[in-house]
Design a protein around this motif. Structure first.
Motif, mmCIF file in Angstrom:
data_model
loop_
_atom_site.group_PDB
_atom_site.id
_atom_site.type_symbol
_atom_site.label_atom_id
_atom_site.label_comp_id
_atom_site.label_asym_id
_atom_site.label_seq_id
_atom_site.Cartn_x
_atom_site.Cartn_y
_atom_site.Cartn_z
ATOM 1 N N PHE A 66 7.630 -8.365 35.561
ATOM 2 C CA PHE A 66 6.903 -9.451 34.921
ATOM 3 C C PHE A 66 7.532 -9.818 33.583
ATOM 4 O O PHE A 66 7.572 -10.981 33.183
ATOM 5 N N GLN A 67 8.032 -8.824 32.890
ATOM 6 C CA GLN A 67 8.624 -9.036 31.572
ATOM 7 C C GLN A 67 9.785 -10.034 31.580
ATOM 8 O O GLN A 67 10.094 -10.615 30.562
ATOM 9 N N HIS A 97 9.660 -13.286 29.737
ATOM 10 C CA HIS A 97 9.918 -13.470 28.304
ATOM 11 C C HIS A 97 11.226 -12.864 27.824
ATOM 12 O O HIS A 97 11.744 -13.243 26.790
ATOM 13 N N LEU A 98 11.727 -11.858 28.538
ATOM 14 C CA LEU A 98 13.006 -11.264 28.149
ATOM 15 C C LEU A 98 14.037 -11.691 29.178
ATOM 16 O O LEU A 98 13.963 -11.277 30.341
ATOM 17 N N GLU A 99 14.982 -12.499 28.760
ATOM 18 C CA GLU A 99 15.954 -13.051 29.702
ATOM 19 C C GLU A 99 16.612 -11.979 30.551
ATOM 20 O O GLU A 99 16.503 -11.994 31.775
ATOM 21 N N VAL A 100 17.280 -11.029 29.904
ATOM 22 C CA VAL A 100 18.044 -10.085 30.706
ATOM 23 C C VAL A 100 17.306 -8.773 30.929
ATOM 24 O O VAL A 100 16.721 -8.200 30.017
ATOM 25 N N PHE A 104 -2.675 -10.958 31.245
ATOM 26 C CA PHE A 104 -1.348 -10.458 31.622
ATOM 27 C C PHE A 104 -0.682 -9.748 30.456
ATOM 28 O O PHE A 104 0.126 -8.834 30.646
ATOM 29 N N TRP A 105 -1.028 -10.160 29.262
ATOM 30 C CA TRP A 105 -0.525 -9.429 28.107
ATOM 31 C C TRP A 105 -1.063 -8.006 28.158
ATOM 32 O O TRP A 105 -0.357 -7.024 27.958
ATOM 33 N N THR A 154 0.899 -5.869 30.544
ATOM 34 C CA THR A 154 2.162 -5.326 30.025
ATOM 35 C C THR A 154 1.900 -4.223 29.004
ATOM 36 O O THR A 154 2.648 -3.250 28.922
ATOM 37 N N LEU A 155 0.824 -4.374 28.237
ATOM 38 C CA LEU A 155 0.520 -3.333 27.253
ATOM 39 C C LEU A 155 0.105 -2.039 27.933
ATOM 40 O O LEU A 155 0.441 -0.946 27.484
#
Lengths: 249, 249
Positions: free
Chosen positions: A91-92, A95-98, A133-134, A137-138
């Motif tokens: 899912f990350q 927000h994190l390209e690579v 969804f935040w 991830t937390l």
DNA sequence: CGACTAGTTGAACGACGTCAACCGTTGTGG
DNA sequence: CCACAACGGTTGACGTCGTTCAACTAGTCG
């Protein structure tokens, strides 16, 4: 949309509902169900995505278990997370390209790919889901911390017990475990790579654990025979899973 | 607002700027600087917040190093993260009510508390910052995964080298390191608790590393004398830090 | 100046790794 | 349809990295 394609959202919805701080509205639930997913299958040990890729989609685990792993320059492998049905392993990448780790099928795996644009779209229409969804991830961060404690400060026997406890609770949350038993087709190699020990040692620990009558793990099925004893051996406290109600009886 | 109180935002701003995918607008920068913070000091080893608390504020590290840690039921301690100036160790308490780990001052520590409402307020006015802070938490997840690989799959010598590499790069990012050296008043106990070994063993490894002329660590100051060799020993690859440009030369 | 904290070092021990052999099941191709 | 390779699991003998216990030093603070 076709019913056969909607059904897979089941454990996903269940997971999101269990993490949201509010009851999902009908519209929100529908938005989650309406996410267009492209189903796909992977054989055990196949990679789904690998480190340094820049995916434009994420995927929901529909069936089986996925493993996130990293390798050292010397070729040592460490599994840093397992994902059960309902989880969204990368899912990350929204927000994190690579990608900083690889994800493989730890067991035969069925997943549903979802385009990032579809997710962003959903967030725009249903802002409350963003926070949820935040939270997801937390909570994954919290699992990661507990794994660190487990792998660095407990001996192998407790480590394994702890992993079994965690997997069972997570499977229960999405309705895939009952009576402290569930499908679990992980090999000893995967367990070893997750717990920071060797396969040979996992084998010995497993033997001991079987011998004490705590569990059986065979034919891709985990059965806990003495749940309190397993928890005790693991030092397991489900707080880090941030469940809303105590599913971990 | 008083200048003396604004100055501390320096490394915080620098960090956010280094993580945002866009250049901050003047308004956004001002919003970050205008966050009302309440400065506070902690002696080494003092807890800032402890597990199971439900904070209604987070804090920015202004000076010194904070450590997030967890304990096993048997009293073993594992440091799961270090935080350098500019970091917000318990940012997640914004979305997860109860804290799943404790945070203490690993060195003498100065922090700035920020109320959750002030943060929420800022996010409402500057939605782009929401994504940036989401990125921050995701990057912390990435660090956590690398720590797992490090602590579970490398021997103590490499582990320590890796930790030094990481800290230096992170300090450089906020302008607190130069020439591969920085203030670092961690004790051998903290290093040991972070790397999953004992203090005695850290002492021996440190001796060896000093002996090879790689580093010196004394008087609360870390100096790397052979950066390439340190990177080599660590197997350090800064990709997991998700830096925008390569600060890690 | 005693008490506490941080660091240093040696000797013995132990959890886990390494190496290697062996077994059973599965699946594939000759 | 058998042969055999590939994979997962099992077990023993032995080696090692890191622990444990313990003693000792140096700096610091009230």
């Amino acid at each position: 949309v076709d019913r056969a394609i909607q059904a897979p959202h089941h454990s996903f919805l269940r997971k999101i509902e269990s993490i949201a701080l509010f009851d999902l509205s009908v519209a929100e639930r529908e938005a989650l169900e309406a996410l267009p997913i492209q189903a796909s299958e992977f054989a055990a040990h196949q990679d789904v995505v690998v480190e340094n890729e820049r995916p434009d989609r994420s995927f929901i685990v529909l069936d089986g278990i996925a493993a996130a792993y990293k390798m050292t320059e010397t070729g040592q492998r460490q599994v840093v997370a397992f994902y059960v049905p309902g989880d969204v392993p990368d899912f990350q990448s929204l927000h994190l390209e690579v990608l900083d780790f690889s994800i493989c099928a730890a067991t035969p795996l069925r997943v549903g790919f979802v385009g990032h644009d579809a997710i962003r779209n959903m967030f725009e229409r249903h802002p409350r889901l963003t926070d949820t969804f935040w939270r997801v991830t937390l909570i994954e961060g919290s699992l990661s911390r507990e794994w660190m404690l487990n792998n660095c400060r407990r001996e192998a026997y407790s480590r394994l017990a702890h992993l079994f406890c965690e997997i069972l609770v997570r499977m229960e949350r999405v309705g895939l475990a009952s009576n402290h038993s569930c499908k679990l087709a992980l090999t000893q190699y995967e367990l070893a790579d997750a717990l920071g020990v060797t396969q040979v040692h996992i084998n010995r620990v497993l033997k001991e654990m079987r011998g004490s009558g705590l569990i059986t793990l065979s034919n891709g099925h985990l059965a806990v025979h003495d749940w309190p004893a397993l928890i005790e051996a693991a030092g397991f406290d489900p707080g880090y899973l941030h469940l809303r109600q105590t599913d971990a009886n």
